[in-house]
Write an enzyme that holds these catalytic residues in place. Structure first.
Site, short mmCIF file in Angstrom:
data_model
loop_
_atom_site.label_atom_id
_atom_site.label_comp_id
_atom_site.label_asym_id
_atom_site.label_seq_id
_atom_site.Cartn_x
_atom_site.Cartn_y
_atom_site.Cartn_z
CB THR A 62 -35.69 -9.82 16.29
OG1 THR A 62 -36.71 -10.13 15.50
CG2 THR A 62 -36.67 -9.66 18.21
CG ASN A 64 -40.61 -12.34 14.40
OD1 ASN A 64 -41.17 -12.61 14.82
ND2 ASN A 64 -40.88 -12.90 12.68
CB ALA A 65 -44.26 -9.84 18.11
CE LYS A 78 -36.87 -15.38 14.24
NZ LYS A 78 -35.93 -14.24 13.38
CG ASP A 112 -30.39 -15.07 10.13
OD1 ASP A 112 -31.71 -13.88 9.74
OD2 ASP A 112 -29.73 -15.05 8.74
CE1 TYR A 159 -41.18 -20.12 3.97
CE2 TYR A 159 -39.86 -19.44 5.90
CZ TYR A 159 -40.36 -19.18 4.54
OH TYR A 159 -40.02 -18.59 2.74
CG HIS A 209 -34.94 -23.72 14.59
ND1 HIS A 209 -36.58 -23.66 14.57
CD2 HIS A 209 -35.43 -22.24 13.46
CE1 HIS A 209 -37.20 -23.20 14.21
NE2 HIS A 209 -36.37 -21.94 13.32
NE ARG A 210 -36.02 -17.81 16.63
CZ ARG A 210 -37.51 -18.30 15.93
NH1 ARG A 210 -37.82 -18.93 16.08
NH2 ARG A 210 -36.60 -17.80 14.48
#
Length: 208
Positions: free
Chosen positions: A16, A18-19, A21, A75, A157, A183-184
């Site tokens: 990824t 995305n830092a 994440k 994802d 979000y 969730h993650r």
């Protein structure tokens, strides 16, 4: 790689850019003693899948093959009841808006006057091996959407989402608080549990 030995001390690529994440994944999997590394010069394919599983697999497999190492990809998306599950897999490019702030504003505009603010976050984490084997882990978190952003932490979000049982938005929580219920975090906890005693059994035998 034999079962029981596991990936302890081994390098695992986080597929990824995305830092946010990456930080979550590093902290969530700290107990596994994996050496998590970034993508380096590897370019990930576009997310063209119709499901979270397909998109996560695209990224994880590409990184695993390119690096010759196990690779982890996630994802995730926000599914809003009043919008029939949108934006879902398109959460990161909802309304073709260029950044998190603009996507949040677009979502609020879509929900203007809507009393049903129910929504859920879904995350699918896939661990891919260079030989093509995949492990899939899924987590969900339900809650309500606010009528305006609150908080400065997190990403995506997070400023609009209040999990069930909470009064604060995800963006008002610390990384640790969010990971415990997100969730993650739930998907990564399932992965960590599966690997705590070494590699989990493969459901399909691999013939050399």
């Amino acid at each position: 790689m034999t079962e029981g030995v596991g990936l302890k001390g081994r390098q695992v690529v986080v597929a990824t850019g995305n830092a946010g994440k990456v930080r979550e994944i590093e902290q969530a999997l700290a107990g596994l003693d994996w050496r998590l590394t970034g993508l380096g010069s590897v370019t990930l394919p576009e997310e063209t899948g119709a499901t979270y599983e397909e998109n996560a697999a695209l990224k994880a497999c590409a990184a695993a093959v390119a690096c010759g190492l196990p690779a982890l990809a996630d994802d995730s998306g926000l599914e809003v009841e009043a919008l029939d599950g949108q934006p879902g897999v398109y959460s990161a490019r909802f309304g073709n808006r260029p950044n998190d702030r603009e996507r949040n504003l677009y979502l609020l505009e879509k929900l203007r006057g809507e009393t049903n603010r129910r929504a859920k976050f879904v995350s699918v984490v896939i661990l891919a091996y260079p030989d093509g084997h995949l492990e899939t882990y899924r987590g969900e978190m339900t809650g309500q959407l606010l009528e305006g952003p609150r908080g400065e932490n997190g990403f995506g979000y997070d400023p609009l989402f209040v999990p069930d049982g909470e009064t604060r938005s995800l963006a008002e929580m610390t990384v640790e608080e969010k990971r415990a219920i997100s969730h993650r975090g739930r998907a990564l906890a399932a992965l960590q549990a599966a690997h705590k005693d070494g590699l989990p059994p493969r459901q399909v035998s691999v013939i050399d």
